[in-house]
Design an enzyme around this catalytic site. Sequence first.
Site, PDB file in Angstrom:
ATOM      1  N   GLN A 158     -14.208   2.377   1.741  1.00  0.00           N
ATOM      2  CA  GLN A 158     -13.692   1.985   0.419  1.00  0.00           C
ATOM      3  C   GLN A 158     -13.495   3.231  -0.437  1.00  0.00           C
ATOM      4  OE1 GLN A 158     -16.027  -0.876  -1.851  1.00  0.00           O
ATOM      5  NE2 GLN A 158     -14.409  -1.085  -3.377  1.00  0.00           N
ATOM      6  N   VAL A 213     -11.189   2.905  -3.395  1.00  0.00           N
ATOM      7  CA  VAL A 213     -10.864   2.424  -4.744  1.00  0.00           C
ATOM      8  C   VAL A 213     -11.869   1.314  -5.076  1.00  0.00           C
ATOM      9  CG1 VAL A 213      -9.126   1.385  -6.228  1.00  0.00           C
ATOM     10  CG2 VAL A 213      -8.412   2.965  -4.425  1.00  0.00           C
ATOM     11  N   ASP A 226       0.847  -1.194   0.000  1.00  0.00           N
ATOM     12  CA  ASP A 226       0.000   0.000   0.000  1.00  0.00           C
ATOM     13  C   ASP A 226       0.885   1.248   0.000  1.00  0.00           C
ATOM     14  OD1 ASP A 226      -3.213   0.508   1.008  1.00  0.00           O
ATOM     15  OD2 ASP A 226      -1.808   2.192   1.127  1.00  0.00           O
ATOM     16  N   HIS A 257     -10.445  -5.250  -3.232  1.00  0.00           N
ATOM     17  CA  HIS A 257      -9.091  -5.485  -2.711  1.00  0.00           C
ATOM     18  C   HIS A 257      -9.160  -5.898  -1.263  1.00  0.00           C
ATOM     19  CE1 HIS A 257     -10.123  -1.227  -2.258  1.00  0.00           C
ATOM     20  NE2 HIS A 257      -9.423  -1.242  -1.139  1.00  0.00           N
ATOM     21  N   HIS A 313      -7.029  -5.922   2.215  1.00  0.00           N
ATOM     22  CA  HIS A 313      -5.871  -5.355   2.926  1.00  0.00           C
ATOM     23  C   HIS A 313      -5.277  -6.438   3.822  1.00  0.00           C
ATOM     24  CE1 HIS A 313      -6.844  -0.916   2.427  1.00  0.00           C
ATOM     25  NE2 HIS A 313      -8.041  -1.418   2.204  1.00  0.00           N
TER      26      HIS A 313
HETATM   27  P1  AMP Z   1      -9.748   1.352   0.481  1.00  0.00           P
HETATM   28  O1  AMP Z   1      -9.791   2.637   1.259  1.00  0.00           O
HETATM   29  O2  AMP Z   1     -10.164   0.137   1.250  1.00  0.00           O
HETATM   30  O3  AMP Z   1     -10.486   1.486  -0.844  1.00  0.00           O
HETATM   31  O4  AMP Z   1      -8.221   1.109   0.155  1.00  0.00           O
HETATM   32  C1  AMP Z   1      -7.563   1.695  -0.909  1.00  0.00           C
HETATM   33  C2  AMP Z   1      -6.103   1.635  -0.575  1.00  0.00           C
HETATM   34  O5  AMP Z   1      -5.362   1.817  -1.757  1.00  0.00           O
HETATM   35  C3  AMP Z   1      -5.633   2.702   0.407  1.00  0.00           C
HETATM   36  O6  AMP Z   1      -5.078   2.080   1.556  1.00  0.00           O
HETATM   37  C4  AMP Z   1      -4.599   3.500  -0.388  1.00  0.00           C
HETATM   38  O7  AMP Z   1      -3.514   3.925   0.391  1.00  0.00           O
HETATM   39  C5  AMP Z   1      -4.179   2.487  -1.434  1.00  0.00           C
HETATM   40  N1  AMP Z   1      -3.668   3.027  -2.669  1.00  0.00           N
HETATM   41  C6  AMP Z   1      -4.204   4.004  -3.440  1.00  0.00           C
HETATM   42  N2  AMP Z   1      -3.453   4.211  -4.529  1.00  0.00           N
HETATM   43  C7  AMP Z   1      -2.418   3.338  -4.461  1.00  0.00           C
HETATM   44  C8  AMP Z   1      -1.297   3.057  -5.296  1.00  0.00           C
HETATM   45  N3  AMP Z   1      -1.090   3.714  -6.426  1.00  0.00           N
HETATM   46  N4  AMP Z   1      -0.440   2.090  -4.906  1.00  0.00           N
HETATM   47  C9  AMP Z   1      -0.639   1.414  -3.761  1.00  0.00           C
HETATM   48  N5  AMP Z   1      -1.680   1.621  -2.938  1.00  0.00           N
HETATM   49  C10 AMP Z   1      -2.556   2.579  -3.273  1.00  0.00           C
END
Ligand code: AMP
Length: 113
Positions: free
Chosen positions: A93, A95, A31, A99, A101
């Site tokens: 969420q 993204v 992450d 996914h 974590h």
């Molecule tokens: P969520 O909030 O559960 O949707 O998690 C999305 C996660 O993606 C967050 O922990 C962000 O820090 C991570 N994230 C966003 N962009 C990137 C990236 N380019 N590379 C790695 N992690 C990312």
Amino acid sequence: MTTKTIFSQILEGEIPCNEVYSDEYCLAFRDIEPQAPVHILIIPRKPIASLIEAEEKDTDLLGHLLLVAAKVAKQEHLSSWRTIINTGSEAGQTVFHLHLHLLGGRSLQWPPG
Ligand code: AMP
């Protein structure tokens, strides 16, 4: 219309990532804003937006993601860890490409906020 997420861009190699595991069905990478010493995301190659959109036919894929999480956790020398799937914006969420974590390397509080 399907919007391309940052994770599909990572899968397509348009954006770099710090990869820790890859196979035919999924990719795992660190992450970008780690919340623990080990914070890894495991994503399916199939673009499922969110767990709420997963279907019966995704059963094996979802099981595979959990087993990969355990494999990666062992690879990271963790003996305890937490796996989290945020579903929907109110649950955090951000993204909209499914996914998982994987968090570890420090003691984790419960319940999460
Ligand atoms: P969520 O909030 O559960 O949707 O998690 C999305 C996660 O993606 C967050 O922990 C962000 O820090 C991570 N994230 C966003 N962009 C990137 C990236 N380019 N590379 C790695 N992690 C990312």
